[in-house]
Design a protein around this motif. Sequence first.
Motif, short mmCIF file in Angstrom:
data_model
loop_
_atom_site.label_atom_id
_atom_site.label_comp_id
_atom_site.label_asym_id
_atom_site.label_seq_id
_atom_site.Cartn_x
_atom_site.Cartn_y
_atom_site.Cartn_z
N THR A 1 -120.42 39.00 -37.10
CA THR A 1 -120.92 40.25 -37.67
C THR A 1 -122.27 39.99 -38.31
O THR A 1 -122.45 38.99 -39.01
CB THR A 1 -119.93 40.80 -38.71
OG1 THR A 1 -118.68 41.07 -38.04
CG2 THR A 1 -120.45 42.08 -39.35
N HIS B 1 -125.99 41.87 -40.16
CA HIS B 1 -126.61 43.01 -40.83
C HIS B 1 -128.08 43.01 -40.44
O HIS B 1 -128.77 42.01 -40.64
CB HIS B 1 -126.48 42.88 -42.35
CG HIS B 1 -125.06 42.89 -42.82
ND1 HIS B 1 -124.50 43.97 -43.45
CD2 HIS B 1 -124.07 41.97 -42.74
CE1 HIS B 1 -123.24 43.71 -43.74
NE2 HIS B 1 -122.96 42.49 -43.32
N PRO C 1 -130.03 50.31 -42.77
CA PRO C 1 -129.20 49.13 -42.50
C PRO C 1 -128.13 49.42 -41.45
O PRO C 1 -127.52 50.49 -41.44
CB PRO C 1 -128.55 48.83 -43.84
CG PRO C 1 -129.30 49.62 -44.85
CD PRO C 1 -129.93 50.77 -44.14
N VAL D 1 -124.69 47.52 -39.45
CA VAL D 1 -123.75 46.41 -39.40
C VAL D 1 -123.21 46.36 -37.98
O VAL D 1 -122.59 47.31 -37.51
CB VAL D 1 -122.60 46.61 -40.42
CG1 VAL D 1 -121.60 45.46 -40.30
CG2 VAL D 1 -123.14 46.72 -41.82
N THR E 1 -120.75 44.36 -35.45
CA THR E 1 -119.60 43.46 -35.53
C THR E 1 -119.52 42.53 -34.34
O THR E 1 -120.13 42.77 -33.29
CB THR E 1 -118.29 44.27 -35.64
OG1 THR E 1 -118.19 45.12 -34.50
CG2 THR E 1 -118.26 45.10 -36.90
#
Length: 66
Positions: free
Chosen positions: A12, A14, A23, A25, A27
Amino acid sequence: MSAPVPQVLAATVHVLDPVSREPLVLTAGAKVTDPAIAEQITNAVCWADPPTSPATPGRRAKTTQD
């Protein structure tokens, strides 16, 4: 011109959206097709199959002296 080959993440991460700068995320298992996002992921460990692009220089490991 061909489309970029998707690269699969092994971890994962960022990152920032290249357009909105929000931002994101991503995975493990996600396919990354946007080169602007892929170039933000500089740690080769994050990739299931690390990219071979020389665009981002790697960091050298510290050597220990005996």
